[in-house]
Design a protein around this motif. Structure first.
Motif, PDB file in Angstrom:
ATOM      1  N   LEU A   1       0.808  -1.217   0.000  1.00  0.00           N
ATOM      2  CA  LEU A   1       0.000   0.000   0.000  1.00  0.00           C
ATOM      3  C   LEU A   1       0.846   1.273   0.000  1.00  0.00           C
ATOM      4  O   LEU A   1       0.325   2.364  -0.268  1.00  0.00           O
ATOM      5  CB  LEU A   1      -0.939   0.006   1.214  1.00  0.00           C
ATOM      6  N   THR A   2       2.145   1.155   0.307  1.00  0.00           N
ATOM      7  CA  THR A   2       3.031   2.321   0.268  1.00  0.00           C
ATOM      8  C   THR A   2       3.680   2.515  -1.097  1.00  0.00           C
ATOM      9  O   THR A   2       4.459   3.453  -1.274  1.00  0.00           O
ATOM     10  CB  THR A   2       4.133   2.166   1.333  1.00  0.00           C
ATOM     11  N   ALA A   3       3.397   1.625  -2.046  1.00  0.00           N
ATOM     12  CA  ALA A   3       4.016   1.697  -3.373  1.00  0.00           C
ATOM     13  C   ALA A   3       3.462   2.889  -4.160  1.00  0.00           C
ATOM     14  O   ALA A   3       2.320   3.321  -3.941  1.00  0.00           O
ATOM     15  CB  ALA A   3       3.779   0.401  -4.129  1.00  0.00           C
ATOM     16  N   PRO A   4       4.250   3.411  -5.108  1.00  0.00           N
ATOM     17  CA  PRO A   4       3.792   4.575  -5.892  1.00  0.00           C
ATOM     18  C   PRO A   4       2.514   4.315  -6.685  1.00  0.00           C
ATOM     19  O   PRO A   4       1.663   5.216  -6.809  1.00  0.00           O
ATOM     20  CB  PRO A   4       4.981   4.848  -6.835  1.00  0.00           C
TER      21      PRO A   4
ATOM     22  N   PHE B   1      -8.075  -4.821  -1.991  1.00  0.00           N
ATOM     23  CA  PHE B   1      -8.451  -6.135  -2.532  1.00  0.00           C
ATOM     24  C   PHE B   1      -8.059  -6.308  -4.002  1.00  0.00           C
ATOM     25  O   PHE B   1      -7.687  -7.410  -4.409  1.00  0.00           O
ATOM     26  CB  PHE B   1      -9.969  -6.351  -2.380  1.00  0.00           C
ATOM     27  N   ARG B   2      -8.144  -5.233  -4.782  1.00  0.00           N
ATOM     28  CA  ARG B   2      -7.929  -5.364  -6.228  1.00  0.00           C
ATOM     29  C   ARG B   2      -6.468  -5.089  -6.626  1.00  0.00           C
ATOM     30  O   ARG B   2      -5.939  -5.725  -7.539  1.00  0.00           O
ATOM     31  CB  ARG B   2      -8.863  -4.411  -6.972  1.00  0.00           C
ATOM     32  N   HIS B   3      -5.803  -4.150  -5.942  1.00  0.00           N
ATOM     33  CA  HIS B   3      -4.469  -3.741  -6.370  1.00  0.00           C
ATOM     34  C   HIS B   3      -3.362  -4.261  -5.443  1.00  0.00           C
ATOM     35  O   HIS B   3      -2.344  -4.764  -5.927  1.00  0.00           O
ATOM     36  CB  HIS B   3      -4.399  -2.211  -6.456  1.00  0.00           C
TER      37      HIS B   3
ATOM     38  N   ALA C   1      -3.339   5.365  -7.601  1.00  0.00           N
ATOM     39  CA  ALA C   1      -4.734   4.931  -7.541  1.00  0.00           C
ATOM     40  C   ALA C   1      -5.521   5.768  -6.540  1.00  0.00           C
ATOM     41  O   ALA C   1      -6.692   6.096  -6.764  1.00  0.00           O
ATOM     42  CB  ALA C   1      -4.803   3.454  -7.179  1.00  0.00           C
ATOM     43  N   THR C   2      -4.885   6.144  -5.439  1.00  0.00           N
ATOM     44  CA  THR C   2      -5.535   6.993  -4.438  1.00  0.00           C
ATOM     45  C   THR C   2      -5.873   8.358  -5.028  1.00  0.00           C
ATOM     46  O   THR C   2      -6.966   8.897  -4.827  1.00  0.00           O
ATOM     47  CB  THR C   2      -4.627   7.146  -3.207  1.00  0.00           C
ATOM     48  N   LEU C   3      -4.908   8.930  -5.776  1.00  0.00           N
ATOM     49  CA  LEU C   3      -5.138  10.241  -6.381  1.00  0.00           C
ATOM     50  C   LEU C   3      -6.242  10.197  -7.437  1.00  0.00           C
ATOM     51  O   LEU C   3      -6.912  11.197  -7.679  1.00  0.00           O
ATOM     52  CB  LEU C   3      -3.839  10.748  -7.013  1.00  0.00           C
ATOM     53  N   LYS C   4      -6.426   9.028  -8.049  1.00  0.00           N
ATOM     54  CA  LYS C   4      -7.482   8.887  -9.052  1.00  0.00           C
ATOM     55  C   LYS C   4      -8.848   8.660  -8.426  1.00  0.00           C
ATOM     56  O   LYS C   4      -9.852   8.556  -9.144  1.00  0.00           O
ATOM     57  CB  LYS C   4      -7.157   7.724  -9.988  1.00  0.00           C
ATOM     58  N   GLY C   5      -8.884   8.549  -7.105  1.00  0.00           N
ATOM     59  CA  GLY C   5     -10.159   8.401  -6.427  1.00  0.00           C
ATOM     60  C   GLY C   5     -10.617   6.971  -6.229  1.00  0.00           C
ATOM     61  O   GLY C   5     -11.795   6.736  -5.932  1.00  0.00           O
ATOM     62  N   VAL C   6      -9.713   5.993  -6.381  1.00  0.00           N
ATOM     63  CA  VAL C   6     -10.065   4.591  -6.163  1.00  0.00           C
ATOM     64  C   VAL C   6     -10.361   4.373  -4.686  1.00  0.00           C
ATOM     65  O   VAL C   6      -9.618   4.857  -3.813  1.00  0.00           O
ATOM     66  CB  VAL C   6      -8.934   3.664  -6.643  1.00  0.00           C
ATOM     67  N   SER C   7     -11.421   3.678  -4.376  1.00  0.00           N
ATOM     68  CA  SER C   7     -11.807   3.467  -2.983  1.00  0.00           C
ATOM     69  C   SER C   7     -10.752   2.643  -2.242  1.00  0.00           C
ATOM     70  O   SER C   7      -9.979   1.890  -2.850  1.00  0.00           O
ATOM     71  CB  SER C   7     -13.159   2.750  -2.912  1.00  0.00           C
ATOM     72  N   ARG C   8     -10.739   2.793  -0.920  1.00  0.00           N
ATOM     73  CA  ARG C   8      -9.743   2.091  -0.105  1.00  0.00           C
ATOM     74  C   ARG C   8      -9.902   0.580  -0.223  1.00  0.00           C
ATOM     75  O   ARG C   8      -8.913  -0.159  -0.335  1.00  0.00           O
ATOM     76  CB  ARG C   8      -9.870   2.524   1.351  1.00  0.00           C
TER      77      ARG C   8
END
Length: 320
Positions: A213-216, A233-235, A221-228
């Motif tokens: 979860l600390t990977a770039p 689970f997906r990434h 994905a966080t900046l694109k608005g992907v849910s937590r």
């Protein structure tokens, strides 16, 4: 592809060398056991002449290196030898017991692996929350408890105080039992193994996922608005499979090899109980055969963990 084949071949070679070393240690360790089957058969009042006659009849008077060479050659040819006490072929004695042990390990794995992965993912999803802290305290507590303590605690609660389940599992050997009765007899030993292995797998799953979860790409994905939940689970989870697979397979190896204590606690008719019974009888060939089967299972599953980790993580295929 060639690099992958070389890595797999190297793992197989390491496994074969490890098993050879383990066979030497097993044989040497059983040679150091006090007393032997001749004394166990005749009792403490036996004369030295009678003990010597029994030892000669059982070929125990031959040099250790000769017996080791014959024993190792028999194992390589598929002959586990004959029991010194019952005179039965060891492979016949082990057949049903090995099936019972594998059944117990399989049922425990079916319950523990999905449960551990789910709890690990939820702990990563809700990390640093009350749920995560309670789960961490619970897993640390279970990891610190030995199997026999967990087993006796479950017997006290579910068999003695509540009376829901039988305190021992020797009824599994009864072929007349139906599927439900078999599962009831397996419940407590399966629960003991599950409690012991779930904690380790869950913590490793949580740590591996949080590390990803600390990977770039997760930050992107966080900046694109992907849910937590989708990020976890997906990434994160698919990219954390390499260490997770490794720890899962190692715990599966423990489920097969580490059942000795659990089988003794619940009088379960498996390989571990057979091994302990014949240690008391000083029936060395049976003990050696059981130990080699446990060692081969552990080494094989360890090799499988390495190979699966290589397949799941392409970077491991090109070591520096």
């Amino acid at each position: 592809m060639r690099a992958l084949a070389l890595l797999v071949g190297r793992r197989l070679l390491y496994g074969a060398v490890t098993l050879l070393a383990v066979s030497f240690l097993i044989f040497g360790g059983t040679e150091l056991l006090p007393g032997d089957v001749a004394e166990a058969i005749l009792g403490q009042g036996a004369t030295p002449e009678a003990v010597a006659a029994i030892r000669a009849d059982l070929d125990l008077d031959r040099p250790a290196w000769e017996r080791y060479a014959d024993w190792l050659g028999g194992i390589l040819s598929g002959d586990l030898g004959t029991s010194l006490t019952s005179k039965r072929p060891i492979d016949e004695m082990i057949g049903a017991r090995l099936g019972n042990t594998l059944t117990l390990a399989a049922v425990a794995a079916i319950v523990s692996v999905p449960l551990a992965l789910l709890l690990g993912l939820l702990a990563a999803l809700y990390r640093n929350t009350i749920f995560d802290r309670v789960l961490s305290v619970g897993t640390v507590s279970t990891v610190s408890m030995p199997e026999f303590f967990v087993g006796y605690l479950l017997i006290l609660v579910f068999a003695i105080l509540l009376g829901w389940l039988p305190p021992n599992s020797n009824a599994v050997a009864n072929p007349q039992l139906g599927l439900w009765d078999q599962l009831v007899a397996l419940a407590l030993p399966c629960a003991t193994l599950t409690v012991v292995v779930v904690a380790h797998m869950m913590r490793m799953t949580r740590a591996a996922v949080i590390n990803i979860l600390t990977a770039p790409f997760i930050e992107m994905a966080t900046l694109k608005g992907v849910s937590r939940a989708r990020r976890v689970f997906r990434h994160a989870f698919p990219n954390a499979l390499s260490p997770i697979i490794n720890v899962v397979v190692l715990n599966l190896a423990y489920l097969v090899v580490g059942v000795v204590v659990v089988e003794v606690v619940f009088v379960y008719p498996g390989m571990g109980q057979l091994m302990v019974d014949h240690v008391a009888k000083r029936d060395v060939p049976v003990v050696q055969a059981c130990a080699m089967i446990f060692a081969a299972t552990y080494v094989l599953l360890n090799m499988s963990a390495d190979i699966l980790a290589i397949l799941a993580n392409p970077r491991l295929r090109h070591p520096k």
